[in-house]
Design a protein around this motif. Structure first.
Motif, short mmCIF file in Angstrom:
data_model
loop_
_atom_site.label_atom_id
_atom_site.label_comp_id
_atom_site.label_asym_id
_atom_site.label_seq_id
_atom_site.Cartn_x
_atom_site.Cartn_y
_atom_site.Cartn_z
N ASP A 6 0.82 -1.23 0.00
CA ASP A 6 0.00 0.00 0.00
C ASP A 6 0.85 1.27 0.00
O ASP A 6 0.51 2.25 -0.66
N GLU A 7 1.95 1.29 0.75
CA GLU A 7 2.76 2.50 0.83
C GLU A 7 3.56 2.77 -0.46
O GLU A 7 4.10 3.85 -0.64
N ASP A 8 3.61 1.81 -1.38
CA ASP A 8 4.29 2.02 -2.66
C ASP A 8 3.44 2.79 -3.67
O ASP A 8 3.97 3.28 -4.66
N GLU A 11 -0.43 8.89 -3.69
CA GLU A 11 -1.74 9.36 -3.23
C GLU A 11 -2.63 9.66 -4.42
O GLU A 11 -2.15 9.92 -5.52
#
Length: 60
Positions: A6-8, A11
């Motif tokens: 998810d953090e890859d 936004e």
């Protein structure tokens, strides 16, 4: 196939640049033409400030 955590992911509404090889293909017994990008690399687009002809800062 590359799997990202998810953090890859950038936004929402983040401008990105994707570079790779565009390919089309068909699945067996299916006439639909599909597309994909292989050997792809993704990076966030860097916003640079610049001056317009009146000296007002703007972003590209």
């Amino acid at each position: 196939m590359l799997h990202l955590s998810d953090e890859d992911y950038p936004e929402q509404e983040t401008e990105i640049i994707v570079q790779g090889t565009f390919e089309t293909y068909k699945e067996p017994n299916d006439e639909t033409l599909y597309c994909r990008i292989t050997d792809a690399d993704m990076q966030k687009k860097i916003r640079r400030e610049k001056m317009d002809h009146e000296g007002i800062r703007e972003k590209d």
